[in-house]
Design an enzyme around this catalytic site. Sequence first.
Site, PDB file in Angstrom:
ATOM      1  CG  ASP A  82      71.165 134.086  54.105  1.00 13.41           C
ATOM      2  OD1 ASP A  82      71.747 133.461  53.506  1.00 13.41           O
ATOM      3  OD2 ASP A  82      70.295 133.892  55.062  1.00 13.41           O
ATOM      4  CG  ASN A 230      74.372 130.540  56.645  1.00 18.83           C
ATOM      5  OD1 ASN A 230      75.421 130.859  56.733  1.00 18.83           O
ATOM      6  ND2 ASN A 230      73.708 130.553  55.249  1.00 18.83           N
TER       7      ASN A 230
HETATM    8  P1  13P Z   1      68.290 127.916  59.937  1.00 20.29           P
HETATM    9  O1  13P Z   1      67.187 128.935  60.037  1.00 20.29           O
HETATM   10  O2  13P Z   1      67.867 126.574  59.500  1.00 20.29           O
HETATM   11  O3  13P Z   1      69.123 128.028  60.862  1.00 20.29           O
HETATM   12  O4  13P Z   1      69.005 128.182  58.454  1.00 20.29           O
HETATM   13  C1  13P Z   1      69.820 129.578  58.156  1.00 20.29           C
HETATM   14  C2  13P Z   1      70.217 129.663  56.915  1.00 20.29           C
HETATM   15  O5  13P Z   1      70.543 128.617  56.366  1.00 20.29           O
HETATM   16  C3  13P Z   1      70.228 130.816  56.335  1.00 20.29           C
HETATM   17  O6  13P Z   1      70.623 131.099  55.240  1.00 20.29           O
END
Ligand code: 13P
Length: 289
Positions: A82, A230
């Site tokens: 990520d 996500n």
């Molecule tokens: P949140 O922490 O708001 O669930 O977002 C997760 C995200 O987009 C990771 O890239």
Amino acid sequence: MTLISTTPMLEKAKQDMHGIVAFNVHSFDSIFWVLEAAAELKSPVILQTTVSTVKSLGTKNIVQIAKAASEHYHIPTGLHLDHCTDFEVIKEAIQAGYTSVMIDASMYPFEENVEKTKEVMNLAKSLGVNVEAELGKVGGVEDDIVVAEEDAQKAVPEECKQFVELTGVLTLAPAIGTAHGIYKGKPEIDFERIAQIAQLVDVPLVLHGGSAIPDEDVHRCVSLGMAKVNVSTELKNAYSEAIRKHFEDESESLDPRAYLQKAKEAAKEMAKSKIRMVGSEGKVVPSFV
Ligand code: 13P
């Protein structure tokens, strides 16, 4: 069953108008309980790690554990890196066996974002590894990437089209009003913008900042073409809150198996509610297995 590329998973999800949740995992045990939740609901799933998690656990260890868990639970599993700004970390993750990576060059001007994304595409594509990139700037805090509310910027639909054409990127995360973390008020999602982007680009779109968005808003995003959703903060919070509650209720109960079991149950319930929310329950298809 072992780790699979997120490309066929997300394309199939987009075609079938459901989402796939990409859960941020922060520990080895979380890899197991996310997959246990997915297995109980017969849902494909993506595990994702930020760069800090990679640095604390190690890419090779993460890949080994994710492979073992996906074999154990027999669930189609993607493993995604990520928000990575560093080409060397991306290379290391791909070499270790990640099946998807995000090059986040959204803080650079458009042309530089294109160049950096192309560089990653050159490395990843022939290996069947999915590549995600971001356009606009998603607000909030994710690891070391901090975007203040006033600096968040929505993606421009015409630029999304150009970006996909120029880079050949396989998954696109356009900023559309969501933010990482828990919202102060109701998130103002720009559905009109998602629809415009989805009309101009063919690739599956990614909804960042998936925590604490009302279910009906997520349904709308998914129906407009956001195939990857996500979720990090809510999962992490469910786990940690259960541990906090354990020590509030039973401060002398120090056996990790007692509090970790409670944390696991709470996080699994949260994971299941997110899987149901995106409609991927029962969507393990024979071609994936
Ligand atoms: P949140 O922490 O708001 O669930 O977002 C997760 C995200 O987009 C990771 O890239």
